[in-house]
Structure formats: structure tokens, C-alpha cells
Design a protein around this motif. Sequence first.
Motif, PDB file in Angstrom:
ATOM      1  N   UNK A   1       1.592 -10.064   9.076  1.00  0.00           N
ATOM      2  CA  UNK A   1       2.445  -8.619   9.663  1.00  0.00           C
ATOM      3  C   UNK A   1       2.126  -7.534   8.697  1.00  0.00           C
ATOM      4  N   UNK A   2       2.551  -6.249   9.208  1.00  0.00           N
ATOM      5  CA  UNK A   2       2.546  -5.234   8.540  1.00  0.00           C
ATOM      6  C   UNK A   2       3.696  -4.203   8.857  1.00  0.00           C
ATOM      7  N   UNK A   3       4.403  -3.975   7.767  1.00  0.00           N
ATOM      8  CA  UNK A   3       5.466  -3.037   8.297  1.00  0.00           C
ATOM      9  C   UNK A   3       5.681  -1.911   7.457  1.00  0.00           C
ATOM     10  N   UNK A   4       6.466  -1.217   7.579  1.00  0.00           N
ATOM     11  CA  UNK A   4       6.885   0.440   6.583  1.00  0.00           C
ATOM     12  C   UNK A   4       7.664  -0.196   5.754  1.00  0.00           C
ATOM     13  N   UNK A   5       7.728   0.221   4.393  1.00  0.00           N
ATOM     14  CA  UNK A   5       8.516  -0.182   3.331  1.00  0.00           C
ATOM     15  C   UNK A   5       9.137   1.155   2.764  1.00  0.00           C
ATOM     16  N   UNK A   6       9.985   1.567   3.055  1.00  0.00           N
ATOM     17  CA  UNK A   6      10.814   2.711   2.599  1.00  0.00           C
ATOM     18  C   UNK A   6      10.744   3.063   1.076  1.00  0.00           C
ATOM     19  N   UNK A   7      11.043   1.686   0.482  1.00  0.00           N
ATOM     20  CA  UNK A   7      11.154   1.955  -0.959  1.00  0.00           C
ATOM     21  C   UNK A   7       9.888   2.294  -1.832  1.00  0.00           C
ATOM     22  N   UNK A   8       8.712   2.235  -1.093  1.00  0.00           N
ATOM     23  CA  UNK A   8       7.703   2.667  -1.863  1.00  0.00           C
ATOM     24  C   UNK A   8       6.839   3.888  -1.115  1.00  0.00           C
ATOM     25  N   UNK A   9       7.629   4.253   0.128  1.00  0.00           N
ATOM     26  CA  UNK A   9       6.974   5.143   1.075  1.00  0.00           C
ATOM     27  C   UNK A   9       5.487   4.804   1.455  1.00  0.00           C
ATOM     28  N   UNK A  10       5.439   3.390   1.759  1.00  0.00           N
ATOM     29  CA  UNK A  10       4.161   2.802   2.240  1.00  0.00           C
ATOM     30  C   UNK A  10       4.306   1.741   3.173  1.00  0.00           C
TER      31      UNK A  10
ATOM     32  N   UNK B   1       1.003  -1.064  -0.213  1.00  0.00           N
ATOM     33  CA  UNK B   1      -0.082   0.037  -0.048  1.00  0.00           C
ATOM     34  C   UNK B   1       1.126   1.111   0.152  1.00  0.00           C
ATOM     35  N   UNK B   2       0.425   2.358  -0.817  1.00  0.00           N
ATOM     36  CA  UNK B   2       1.273   3.437  -0.915  1.00  0.00           C
ATOM     37  C   UNK B   2       0.246   4.649  -0.773  1.00  0.00           C
ATOM     38  N   UNK B   3       1.126   5.638   0.014  1.00  0.00           N
ATOM     39  CA  UNK B   3       0.345   6.945   0.164  1.00  0.00           C
ATOM     40  C   UNK B   3      -0.618   6.803   1.523  1.00  0.00           C
ATOM     41  N   UNK B   4      -1.159   7.754   1.880  1.00  0.00           N
ATOM     42  CA  UNK B   4      -1.957   7.950   3.087  1.00  0.00           C
ATOM     43  C   UNK B   4      -1.589   8.087   4.279  1.00  0.00           C
ATOM     44  N   UNK B   5      -1.914   8.369   5.410  1.00  0.00           N
ATOM     45  CA  UNK B   5      -1.428   8.824   6.948  1.00  0.00           C
ATOM     46  C   UNK B   5      -0.646   7.855   7.334  1.00  0.00           C
ATOM     47  N   UNK B   6       0.407   7.206   6.729  1.00  0.00           N
ATOM     48  CA  UNK B   6       1.251   6.084   7.319  1.00  0.00           C
ATOM     49  C   UNK B   6       2.378   6.486   8.140  1.00  0.00           C
ATOM     50  N   UNK B   7       2.530   6.188   9.279  1.00  0.00           N
ATOM     51  CA  UNK B   7       3.542   6.521  10.285  1.00  0.00           C
ATOM     52  C   UNK B   7       4.959   5.653   9.591  1.00  0.00           C
ATOM     53  N   UNK B   8       5.867   6.443   9.326  1.00  0.00           N
ATOM     54  CA  UNK B   8       7.164   5.625   8.564  1.00  0.00           C
ATOM     55  C   UNK B   8       8.496   5.694   9.302  1.00  0.00           C
ATOM     56  N   UNK B   9       8.024   6.116  10.527  1.00  0.00           N
ATOM     57  CA  UNK B   9       9.404   6.312  11.441  1.00  0.00           C
ATOM     58  C   UNK B   9       8.863   5.564  12.761  1.00  0.00           C
ATOM     59  N   UNK B  10      10.036   5.598  13.680  1.00  0.00           N
ATOM     60  CA  UNK B  10       9.916   4.734  15.083  1.00  0.00           C
ATOM     61  C   UNK B  10       9.002   5.529  15.913  1.00  0.00           C
TER      62      UNK B  10
END
Length: 534
Positions: free
Chosen positions: A471-480, A441-450
Motif C-alpha cells: 500500500x501507499x497512502x498520504x500521511x498528513x502528520x508528516x506531509x508525505x 517519505x516526506x517532501x516532493x510533489x505528493x498529492x495530499x488531497x482527494x
Amino acid sequence: MNRRDFLKASTILGGAFLPLSPLLAAPSRRIPTTGPREPFDHAWLKGLARHLAEQPPREAPPELPATLEDLSWDQYQAISFRPDHALWAQDEVPFRAQLFHLGRNFRRPVRIYTLRDGQAQEVAYDPAMFDFGASGVEGETLDEHLGFAGFRLHHRDDWQRDIAAFLGASYFRAVSDSLQYGLSARGLAIDTAMNRPEEFPDFTRFWLERPGDGEAVNVYALLESPSVTGAYRFRISTPEDGVVMDVDATLYPRQGIERLGIAPLTSMYLVGENDRDAGWDWRPEIHDSDGLAMHTGDGEWLWRPLTNPRQLRFNAYADTNPRGFGLVQRDHDFDHYQDDGVFYDRRPSLWVEPKGDWGAGSVQLTEIPTLDETFDNIVAFWHPEAPIEPGQEMRFGYRLYWHAYPPHQPPRARCVATRTGLGGVVGQPREYFSRRFVVDFQGGPFPLDDQADFEVKPVIVTSAGRVEITSARALEAIQGYRAMFDVVPPDDGTEPINLRLYLEGDGQPLTETWIYQWTPPPAEERKLHNPAHL
């Protein structure tokens, strides 16, 4: 010439690029007409459709001359319309229309009329309109009442490349800003994916209204089939993002229709990230569309990745007053296709935006197995819940957006990739079969940091089997975010399993809803692929 070669050189059936200077230098010729000029408007067309619905269906059209019936694909492609004969070529207007010749698979004659100031006059067939090239057809031997197969529209931004075409049954298509064709639309679908032959209505007459100075042209069409007649009005415009069509359809059933499809879309899906069973082809992905997007009457956004199933697959997604739906090509990355011939990365999406309330019904999706990219195996349309009975007048208005992406997007993160594979834990022997699903998933109000105030969690629902290793984890490569989970099917069960997923944070949804249908393989095909060293 094969299909790939043809699509490299042209944008639509029957078309070919012409040298620029002859096209501009050739004097325009007035289109030949026949019969008197007669009053015409949309109300008159609806009256005609209603009258015809009360009459027996037309008989099958006469057979084409053998010289046209027996044309090969290459021979038919050799017949081209002469641009200097185009409708409105002598006028300073933003559109021109060229006509398609009958032949090969296009056997039903279509009558075409010019329309100006409320007066219509039929266009007469004249072989001088066409260059028969290497087709082997001698134009002077053809009947003067032969008729046409359809037409295409050109815009003044590029007179050489067409932007929309109506050809074959009630099929039509248009381009996005890439000027690339892809999926098609139809006027109407009847009894798709049922245990009897599908009925394909025909547009039998078109009225092409001379455009004014604005960036729009009006096209009227009469639709006929054994089960229904219809009056259609298309207002076709060309904003920067692609072609937009405002459609008004009025239908008059001749008999009851069990499965009526409104605003039907037709596309192709052979292989993609989530369905990699075409290992014989060197290209990693081959499709005109990669998903069905829906914006429900309740405001929910749904994304259903397409598949190339082993057997015909039919799904209905119930809704009331849908806000929109469409077959979408979300992936426009050339590297994912590697096709430098037909450029699937440039294919348009097609979004249907209903006007007014359509009531209760369902968006219905049909997926047909295919081994070849030249077969359109995907169909989607709106099916009204109310019974279809003879004598009714049914009205549907909608807008079609032929854009790279739909004009309206989910306010939350959207799915950008679906991948599947064998489940289990790497480095540990598998004791049973499971399927891994990986959804990005990409975009939206995701928290991408700790420093996030809440945890992102996957919410997963399955109709059968059990879900594990989520699982669900941040994926920096797609900013999602990437969601992963395994589905363990029931023992020996091969019934389709419906899956539903979205990501939430602090009790609120963060993404659109991903829906999927997976059919487990039979027991004898559930290989565990455990390496010998484990």
C-alpha cells in the motif's frame, strides 16, 4: 568518568571546558620549536611520500614509558593542554591549535610542524605545555623527544570548544553548527571486513600553516603504513552550517592492495526505529548515523538505512563517477532519542563530494554487530575498481561537509523513517511468517488531497521470497506518504534478502530509492504471536 559523562563535559578526547576568564586573561606563550626552518610545500610533501614508498616500512615505534602506557581512561583525560601555549595564540588570526599528549591507546608519536611563508619548523615537546592534573604523570621525567598524539583546532567564535581534531592512526572528525562531535573520518582504509586483520595507516607528521585573515586553515599530513604512503592537504573552513574540509590525497602503494577505501567514514549504530533489538536500554534510539546516502553518477538518489546485524555484513554498491555519498543523521528529533547526556539528536552528518571523475568502483558499507554504543561498528568508503599496484601515483580530491544535513538533497521526496515488525493482518490468525516494512517519505510533489490527477503506487523489488499486502497512502502528520508491504521469506532460508522501493505517480518516480537488506531469522525463531482468542 565514563564515556557518557565525558561527552557531556567535553567535545573531543583529551579536551575539557576551561573557565572563560582565565582563558582570556592568560598571556600567550610562544610554542617551542626545534631544528632549522626548512622550505616546505605540497609538491615537496608528495616527493617525500613517493621516496618513502620506495623504502622499507618504518619499524614499530618505541614503547611509551609505563607511566603513560598504563594510564586509565580517567587518568588520560586528566592531561590537558594549556591554552596559553596554543599555536598562533599570540597572533590575531581566526584559528588556534592545541596538541594532544601521548598515552593509553595513543602510542605512536606524531611529529608536528609550524608552517609560515613556505618555511616549516618542528614543534618541540615540552611538558610545560600540559597540565597533568590528577593523571599521576610527572611531566619533568618525560623525554624531551617524546612527541605528540595529534592536535585539535579552535575557532575564534568560541575559543573554549574545538571544531576539529586529528587523533589516533589516520582518524579525524569535526563538528556541525551544533558544535557536537559524532562520526569520524579516516585518511585511508585498507582491507576492511576481510578474512585477515585490517591495516590502519597512520598520519605520522602534520604541518599546520599559520592562517591568514580568512576563515580557513591549511593542514598537511604524511600518511604511512606497510602497504602505502600518502601526502594529504586539508583546507579547513568554517561556514555557518559547520566545518568543511577540502581534501587532496596523493597515494603511493608499496604493494598490491585488495580492498582500498577512499574517504572512509566511521560511525556507530546500535538501535533505531528499524532495528529495535537493544531492549535492555531505556533509550529508543542510539546512533551517530541512521543511514548511508548515495548520489550516483547517473543521478539516482539512494537511501540505505543502517542496521546492527547479527553477523558482520558487507555490501558494495557499484557506480561510476559518484556525485556524492555519506553517513547521515537524518533524525534530529530529541524525543526519538531521549538522551540528555550525549545528545544523539545533535550529531553531524558527513557528506563526501568527489572532485573530478573517480571512474568505476563502488561505495562499500560494512556493518559490524555490537552490544555497546562505545564501539564504532559502521564503515563506508569508495573502493576503486582498478587494481592497486606498487609504483602507482593515485590522486583523489574531495570535499567533506560536516553538517547537520548534507548540502545537496534529493529533488524528490526523501525517506524520513523506516520501521519493521511482524507481518500479517490484524485480527486474523497468521498461518506463516512474514516481515512488515513501513517506510515514510516526506517532501516532493505528493498529492495530499482527494483531487489528485494520479495515483501514488509503490514499486517494490525483492531478491528472494515474495511481497504481499502492499500500500501507499498520504500521511498528513508528516506531509508525505507511507509505503507498507510484507516480505514472506523462502522456507527455512536465512540468506540476506535485498529490497528496493520507490513511489511513483503517473509513471514517474516521486521519491528517492530506498534500499534495504533483511536477514530472515532461522525457522525456530519465526514466531507467529497469534493471540488465543483468534
